[in-house]
Motif scaffolding. Structure first.
Motif, short mmCIF file in Angstrom:
data_model
loop_
_atom_site.label_atom_id
_atom_site.label_comp_id
_atom_site.label_asym_id
_atom_site.label_seq_id
_atom_site.Cartn_x
_atom_site.Cartn_y
_atom_site.Cartn_z
N ILE A 51 -28.79 -33.17 31.02
CA ILE A 51 -30.13 -33.64 31.34
C ILE A 51 -30.11 -34.46 32.63
CG2 ILE A 51 -32.10 -35.01 30.57
CD1 ILE A 51 -31.35 -34.34 27.71
N GLU A 52 -30.94 -34.07 33.57
CA GLU A 52 -31.01 -34.75 34.87
C GLU A 52 -31.50 -36.19 34.70
OE1 GLU A 52 -32.92 -33.89 39.32
OE2 GLU A 52 -33.62 -32.76 37.57
N PRO A 53 -30.81 -37.17 35.25
CA PRO A 53 -31.23 -38.57 35.09
C PRO A 53 -32.54 -38.88 35.81
CG PRO A 53 -28.94 -38.39 35.84
CD PRO A 53 -29.54 -37.04 35.98
N ASP A 54 -33.24 -39.90 35.32
CA ASP A 54 -34.48 -40.34 35.95
C ASP A 54 -34.28 -40.58 37.44
OD1 ASP A 54 -35.60 -40.29 33.44
OD2 ASP A 54 -35.80 -42.47 33.24
N GLU A 55 -33.21 -41.27 37.79
CA GLU A 55 -32.97 -41.65 39.19
C GLU A 55 -32.88 -40.42 40.09
OE1 GLU A 55 -29.77 -44.15 41.95
OE2 GLU A 55 -29.53 -44.08 39.77
N ARG A 61 -35.26 -37.10 44.52
CA ARG A 61 -35.67 -35.87 45.22
C ARG A 61 -37.17 -35.82 45.45
NH1 ARG A 61 -37.06 -31.95 41.14
NH2 ARG A 61 -36.05 -32.31 39.11
N GLY A 62 -37.94 -36.35 44.49
CA GLY A 62 -39.39 -36.37 44.69
C GLY A 62 -39.80 -37.30 45.81
N LEU A 63 -39.23 -38.48 45.84
CA LEU A 63 -39.56 -39.45 46.89
C LEU A 63 -39.08 -38.98 48.25
CD1 LEU A 63 -38.82 -42.81 45.04
CD2 LEU A 63 -41.05 -41.76 45.47
N ASN A 64 -37.96 -38.27 48.29
CA ASN A 64 -37.49 -37.72 49.56
C ASN A 64 -38.51 -36.73 50.13
OD1 ASN A 64 -35.13 -39.19 49.62
ND2 ASN A 64 -33.85 -37.55 48.78
N GLN A 91 -42.31 -39.38 36.42
CA GLN A 91 -41.33 -40.20 37.11
C GLN A 91 -41.85 -40.67 38.47
OE1 GLN A 91 -38.33 -41.42 36.04
NE2 GLN A 91 -39.04 -40.65 34.06
N ILE A 92 -42.48 -39.77 39.21
CA ILE A 92 -42.98 -40.13 40.54
C ILE A 92 -44.10 -41.15 40.44
CG2 ILE A 92 -44.10 -39.24 42.62
CD1 ILE A 92 -41.08 -38.51 42.18
N ILE A 93 -45.03 -40.94 39.52
CA ILE A 93 -46.14 -41.88 39.36
C ILE A 93 -45.62 -43.24 38.92
CG2 ILE A 93 -48.19 -42.40 37.97
CD1 ILE A 93 -48.81 -39.38 38.01
N SER A 94 -44.67 -43.26 38.01
CA SER A 94 -44.09 -44.52 37.55
C SER A 94 -43.40 -45.26 38.68
CB SER A 94 -43.10 -44.25 36.41
OG SER A 94 -42.50 -45.45 35.97
N GLU A 95 -42.74 -44.53 39.57
CA GLU A 95 -42.06 -45.15 40.70
C GLU A 95 -43.05 -45.71 41.72
OE1 GLU A 95 -38.89 -46.38 43.16
OE2 GLU A 95 -38.86 -45.70 41.09
N LEU A 96 -44.11 -44.96 42.01
CA LEU A 96 -45.04 -45.37 43.05
C LEU A 96 -46.08 -46.37 42.55
CD1 LEU A 96 -45.72 -41.95 44.84
CD2 LEU A 96 -44.07 -43.72 45.46
N CYS A 97 -46.48 -46.27 41.28
CA CYS A 97 -47.52 -47.14 40.72
C CYS A 97 -47.02 -47.69 39.39
CB CYS A 97 -48.82 -46.38 40.54
SG CYS A 97 -49.58 -45.78 42.05
N ALA A 98 -46.09 -48.59 39.45
CA ALA A 98 -45.43 -49.09 38.24
C ALA A 98 -46.39 -49.78 37.29
CB ALA A 98 -44.30 -50.04 38.63
N GLU A 99 -47.54 -50.25 37.79
CA GLU A 99 -48.46 -50.99 36.93
C GLU A 99 -49.32 -50.07 36.07
OE1 GLU A 99 -50.68 -50.06 40.71
OE2 GLU A 99 -48.66 -50.65 40.13
N LEU A 100 -49.32 -48.77 36.35
CA LEU A 100 -50.11 -47.83 35.56
C LEU A 100 -49.55 -47.69 34.16
CD1 LEU A 100 -51.04 -44.84 37.91
CD2 LEU A 100 -52.61 -46.38 36.74
N GLU A 101 -50.45 -47.55 33.19
CA GLU A 101 -50.03 -47.25 31.82
C GLU A 101 -49.35 -45.88 31.78
OE1 GLU A 101 -52.08 -46.30 27.47
OE2 GLU A 101 -53.31 -46.74 29.23
N ASP A 102 -48.23 -45.82 31.08
CA ASP A 102 -47.52 -44.55 30.94
C ASP A 102 -48.30 -43.64 29.99
OD1 ASP A 102 -45.59 -42.58 31.07
OD2 ASP A 102 -44.32 -43.49 29.54
N GLN A 103 -48.75 -42.50 30.47
CA GLN A 103 -49.50 -41.55 29.67
C GLN A 103 -48.83 -40.18 29.71
OE1 GLN A 103 -53.59 -41.27 30.92
NE2 GLN A 103 -53.99 -43.46 30.72
N HIS A 104 -49.03 -39.43 28.62
CA HIS A 104 -48.60 -38.03 28.65
C HIS A 104 -49.51 -37.29 29.62
CE1 HIS A 104 -47.37 -34.05 27.38
NE2 HIS A 104 -48.65 -33.73 27.22
#
Length: 203
Positions: free
Chosen positions: A124-128, A133-136, A161-174
């Motif tokens: 399984i590919e790690p979150d990091e 690769r997305g941020l790159n 993962q990308i949304i969580s990295e860029l907008c950490a204050e957002l509620e995590d939603q499916h």
């Protein structure tokens, strides 16, 4: 005046869309990078979002997607409806690689590896790695085309993962199939304009 112009150049928006539904989505199977096509419902979902976007004020200059067919098919429908360029599929926008878990349902995962299967199953590919690769990709777009507004069609775990990295204050939603989000970069910080919106699927 120079400061204002510099800040305007640093404003960027990206749209983030999860691809339409597939048979594996319907069956509850993890797809990862297994290349599964859209099903009939997924095609209808893509048409619904493209119709919505065609009625709204045009803000997107081009569409780019993962190189997996479920994302590319979704992106192609939107690009054709909006009459904007569809860029070459980008492997950096692929879904997380789920290794030996791909193709399994929840009961099978819990039976084989337990409830902590994400930490136990192989490959399984790690979150990091997903975020890197997305941020790159985003940084490259910013550098090469700072004024181009891109609509990005990708995959649920990747986009989360990308949304969580860029907008950490957002509620995590499916993130639902054909969910639509918009992020805006102001200076050095990203702000959500729209998050996980699926009203186009209710019409």
């Amino acid at each position: 005046m120079l400061f204002i112009e510099k800040e305007m150049r640093r404003r960027l928006i990206i749209g983030l869309v999860r691809h339409g539904k597939t048979d594996w989505n319907a069956e509850g199977k993890i797809q990862g990078q297994t290349d599964i096509p859209l099903n009939a419902e997924g095609l209808r979902q893509a048409e619904a979002l493209s119709e919505r976007l065609s009625r709204e004020k045009r803000i997107w200059d081009a569409v780019v997607s993962s190189d997996l067919q479920r994302a590319q098919s979704t992106a192609r429908i939107i690009a054709e409806k909006l009459a904007i360029p569809l860029l070459e599929g980008d492997p950096r926008l692929r879904e997380r690689y789920f290794g030996e878990v791909e193709g399994t349902k929840e009961l099978e995962r819990h039976t084989r590896w337990g409830k902590d299967w994400r930490q136990v199953a192989n490959g399984i590919e790690p979150d990091e790695a997903v975020r890197t690769r997305g941020l790159n990709a985003i940084k490259q777009w910013q550098s090469e085309h700072p004024n181009r507004k891109l609509l990005v069609v990708s995959h649920g775990s990747f986009l989360a993962q990308i949304i969580s990295e860029l907008c950490a204050e957002l509620e995590d939603q499916h993130l639902n199939n054909l969910s639509y989000s918009i992020l805006e970069l102001r200076g050095e910080k990203w702000y959500p304009q729209l998050y996980n919106c699926t009203i186009h699927l209710d019409l």
